[in-house]
Design a protein around this motif. Structure first.
Motif, PDB file in Angstrom:
ATOM      1  N   VAL A  49       0.865  -1.176   0.000  1.00 19.15           N
ATOM      2  CA  VAL A  49       0.000   0.000   0.000  1.00 19.15           C
ATOM      3  C   VAL A  49       0.904   1.230   0.000  1.00 19.15           C
ATOM      4  O   VAL A  49       1.707   1.422   0.919  1.00 19.15           O
ATOM      5  CB  VAL A  49      -0.932   0.014   1.222  1.00 19.15           C
ATOM      6  N   HIS A  50       0.788   2.056  -1.022  1.00 20.32           N
ATOM      7  CA  HIS A  50       1.690   3.197  -1.177  1.00 20.32           C
ATOM      8  C   HIS A  50       1.133   4.455  -0.515  1.00 20.32           C
ATOM      9  O   HIS A  50      -0.089   4.631  -0.422  1.00 20.32           O
ATOM     10  CB  HIS A  50       1.934   3.463  -2.666  1.00 20.32           C
ATOM     11  N   PRO A  51       2.004   5.342  -0.055  1.00 16.33           N
ATOM     12  CA  PRO A  51       1.537   6.599   0.529  1.00 16.33           C
ATOM     13  C   PRO A  51       0.701   7.387  -0.478  1.00 16.33           C
ATOM     14  O   PRO A  51       1.076   7.482  -1.655  1.00 16.33           O
ATOM     15  CB  PRO A  51       2.835   7.338   0.865  1.00 16.33           C
ATOM     16  N   PRO A  52      -0.413   7.974  -0.053  1.00 19.01           N
ATOM     17  CA  PRO A  52      -1.313   8.617  -1.007  1.00 19.01           C
ATOM     18  C   PRO A  52      -0.954  10.056  -1.370  1.00 19.01           C
ATOM     19  O   PRO A  52      -1.433  10.567  -2.384  1.00 19.01           O
ATOM     20  CB  PRO A  52      -2.658   8.591  -0.260  1.00 19.01           C
ATOM     21  N   LEU A  53      -0.102  10.705  -0.559  1.00 20.88           N
ATOM     22  CA  LEU A  53       0.186  12.123  -0.783  1.00 20.88           C
ATOM     23  C   LEU A  53       1.462  12.296  -1.607  1.00 20.88           C
ATOM     24  O   LEU A  53       2.310  11.407  -1.672  1.00 20.88           O
ATOM     25  CB  LEU A  53       0.325  12.850   0.550  1.00 20.88           C
ATOM     26  N   ARG A  54       1.577  13.480  -2.230  1.00 21.96           N
ATOM     27  CA  ARG A  54       2.772  13.833  -2.995  1.00 21.96           C
ATOM     28  C   ARG A  54       3.266  15.191  -2.526  1.00 21.96           C
ATOM     29  O   ARG A  54       2.474  16.115  -2.335  1.00 21.96           O
ATOM     30  CB  ARG A  54       2.474  13.899  -4.507  1.00 21.96           C
ATOM     31  N   ASP A  55       4.583  15.305  -2.348  1.00 22.58           N
ATOM     32  CA  ASP A  55       5.133  16.602  -1.958  1.00 22.58           C
ATOM     33  C   ASP A  55       5.444  17.437  -3.199  1.00 22.58           C
ATOM     34  O   ASP A  55       5.100  17.048  -4.330  1.00 22.58           O
ATOM     35  CB  ASP A  55       6.373  16.419  -1.084  1.00 22.58           C
ATOM     36  N   ALA A  56       6.079  18.586  -3.009  1.00 30.55           N
ATOM     37  CA  ALA A  56       6.328  19.510  -4.115  1.00 30.55           C
ATOM     38  C   ALA A  56       7.238  18.901  -5.178  1.00 30.55           C
ATOM     39  O   ALA A  56       7.187  19.300  -6.347  1.00 30.55           O
ATOM     40  CB  ALA A  56       6.949  20.798  -3.570  1.00 30.55           C
ATOM     41  N   GLU A  57       8.031  17.928  -4.798  1.00 31.36           N
ATOM     42  CA  GLU A  57       8.928  17.266  -5.750  1.00 31.36           C
ATOM     43  C   GLU A  57       8.341  15.965  -6.286  1.00 31.36           C
ATOM     44  O   GLU A  57       9.021  15.229  -6.999  1.00 31.36           O
ATOM     45  CB  GLU A  57      10.273  16.989  -5.073  1.00 31.36           C
ATOM     46  N   CYS A  60       6.371  10.391  -2.728  1.00 31.39           N
ATOM     47  CA  CYS A  60       5.234   9.854  -1.971  1.00 31.39           C
ATOM     48  C   CYS A  60       5.415  10.128  -0.475  1.00 31.39           C
ATOM     49  O   CYS A  60       6.516   9.964   0.063  1.00 31.39           O
ATOM     50  CB  CYS A  60       5.114   8.350  -2.190  1.00 31.39           C
ATOM     51  N   ARG A  61       4.317  10.519   0.171  1.00 35.63           N
ATOM     52  CA  ARG A  61       4.369  10.773   1.606  1.00 35.63           C
ATOM     53  C   ARG A  61       3.077  10.312   2.274  1.00 35.63           C
ATOM     54  O   ARG A  61       2.003  10.395   1.689  1.00 35.63           O
ATOM     55  CB  ARG A  61       4.597  12.257   1.906  1.00 35.63           C
ATOM     56  N   TRP A  62       3.221   9.839   3.510  1.00 35.71           N
ATOM     57  CA  TRP A  62       2.053   9.443   4.296  1.00 35.71           C
ATOM     58  C   TRP A  62       1.363  10.647   4.905  1.00 35.71           C
ATOM     59  O   TRP A  62       0.169  10.621   5.191  1.00 35.71           O
ATOM     60  CB  TRP A  62       2.468   8.470   5.404  1.00 35.71           C
ATOM     61  N   TRP A  63       2.121  11.711   5.162  1.00 30.37           N
ATOM     62  CA  TRP A  63       1.561  12.953   5.717  1.00 30.37           C
ATOM     63  C   TRP A  63       2.269  14.114   5.062  1.00 30.37           C
ATOM     64  O   TRP A  63       3.352  13.987   4.480  1.00 30.37           O
ATOM     65  CB  TRP A  63       1.733  13.005   7.239  1.00 30.37           C
ATOM     66  N   ALA A  64       1.631  15.294   5.147  1.00 29.31           N
ATOM     67  CA  ALA A  64       2.113  16.453   4.391  1.00 29.31           C
ATOM     68  C   ALA A  64       3.457  16.961   4.911  1.00 29.31           C
ATOM     69  O   ALA A  64       4.318  17.391   4.131  1.00 29.31           O
ATOM     70  CB  ALA A  64       1.070  17.565   4.440  1.00 29.31           C
ATOM     71  N   ASP A  65       3.655  16.910   6.221  1.00 30.44           N
ATOM     72  CA  ASP A  65       4.888  17.441   6.798  1.00 30.44           C
ATOM     73  C   ASP A  65       6.024  16.431   6.695  1.00 30.44           C
ATOM     74  O   ASP A  65       5.795  15.220   6.609  1.00 30.44           O
ATOM     75  CB  ASP A  65       4.661  17.799   8.270  1.00 30.44           C
ATOM     76  N   ALA A  66       7.238  16.945   6.731  1.00 29.88           N
ATOM     77  CA  ALA A  66       8.394  16.057   6.652  1.00 29.88           C
ATOM     78  C   ALA A  66       8.495  15.180   7.891  1.00 29.88           C
ATOM     79  O   ALA A  66       8.911  14.020   7.805  1.00 29.88           O
ATOM     80  CB  ALA A  66       9.674  16.883   6.482  1.00 29.88           C
ATOM     81  N   GLN A  67       8.093  15.717   9.040  1.00 37.86           N
ATOM     82  CA  GLN A  67       8.142  14.957  10.286  1.00 37.86           C
ATOM     83  C   GLN A  67       6.742  14.449  10.642  1.00 37.86           C
ATOM     84  O   GLN A  67       5.750  15.141  10.420  1.00 37.86           O
ATOM     85  CB  GLN A  67       8.674  15.835  11.421  1.00 37.86           C
ATOM     86  N   PRO A  68       6.653  13.255  11.198  1.00 34.45           N
ATOM     87  CA  PRO A  68       5.336  12.737  11.586  1.00 34.45           C
ATOM     88  C   PRO A  68       4.744  13.547  12.730  1.00 34.45           C
ATOM     89  O   PRO A  68       5.464  14.059  13.583  1.00 34.45           O
ATOM     90  CB  PRO A  68       5.634  11.292  12.017  1.00 34.45           C
TER      91      PRO A  68
END
Length: 222
Positions: A49-57, A60-68
């Protein structure tokens, strides 16, 4: 989902959660873990199951911020929990025969999932992951396997040791393997140790059931 070698009905499901920060078209970083699981459990199905979010680059990310954060984890959990329930239902597997394995942020999400949702999966393997905070309760009937490198700077090992001690004090089924000279990553030595724990670790629930059965067998017939 992985294909079965002989089209048999799967008797286990391993759901794999990658780390954040990977390119969506990059190599499958969890492929070595999936291969080890298939080799040890040929009748198991594996699903990433892949992270649904994408950052500016575009990573893939699980949450918007770099730190949980609590907010980020709380936002990610409902989708993951619903997906786990759906995939188990597809295979007609009880939750005890579903395992969740995550790397880095995926490992943290796996650990927090069983802290927040009862009767979700029977085992969790967290590679180079951690908890948001020291656990205050033990997930019921869940085996938690923490696998970590002592040189991990992203999730310092002392936090993992502290969480493991808390879980032991709370009566959880937990193992913690901390291997020297390993930084943050899914190292072959961690995968090998995980396969060993899956083979050999006996949950306390099974011990209790075995003791009760033995006691019953020793009672004189009426």
């Amino acid at each position: 989902m992985s294909s079965m070698p002989d089209a048999a009905v799967p008797d286990l499901l391993f759901v794999l959660l990658p780390d954040s920060g990977l390119a969506p078209d990059g190599p499958d970083t969890l492929a070595p873990l999936a291969a080890a699981l298939q080799a040890q459990y040929p009748r198991a199905a594996t699903l990433t199951v892949h992270p649904p979010l994408r950052d500016a680059e575009g990573r893939c990310r699980w949450w918007a911020d770099a730190q949980p954060s609590a907010e980020g984890v709380d936002a990610a959990l409902p989708h993951l929990i619903a997906r786990l329930r759906m995939e188990a239902a597809k295979l007609d597997l009880p939750w005890q025969r579903v395992a969740l394995a995550g790397m880095g942020d995926g490992g943290l999400l796996a650990l927090e999932a069983v802290q927040s949702e009862p009767a979700l999966v029977g085992r969790v393997l967290s590679f180079a992951g951690g908890y948001l905070a020291r656990p205050e309760h033990a997930p019921q009937d869940v085996c938690v396997h923490l696998l970590h490198g002592l040189d991990d700077q992203r999730y310092p090992y002392r936090q993992v040791v502290d969480a493991a001690q808390s879980l032991v004090d709370l009566g959880a089924d937990v193992t913690a393997d901390l291997l020297p000279h390993l930084d943050h990553g899914l190292h072959p030595a961690l995968i090998e140790k995980a396969m060993e724990q899956l083979r050999t670790f006996i949950p306390a629930r099974l011990w209790r059931e075995a003791v009760i059965a033995a006691q019953d067998s020793e009672r004189p017939a009426s």
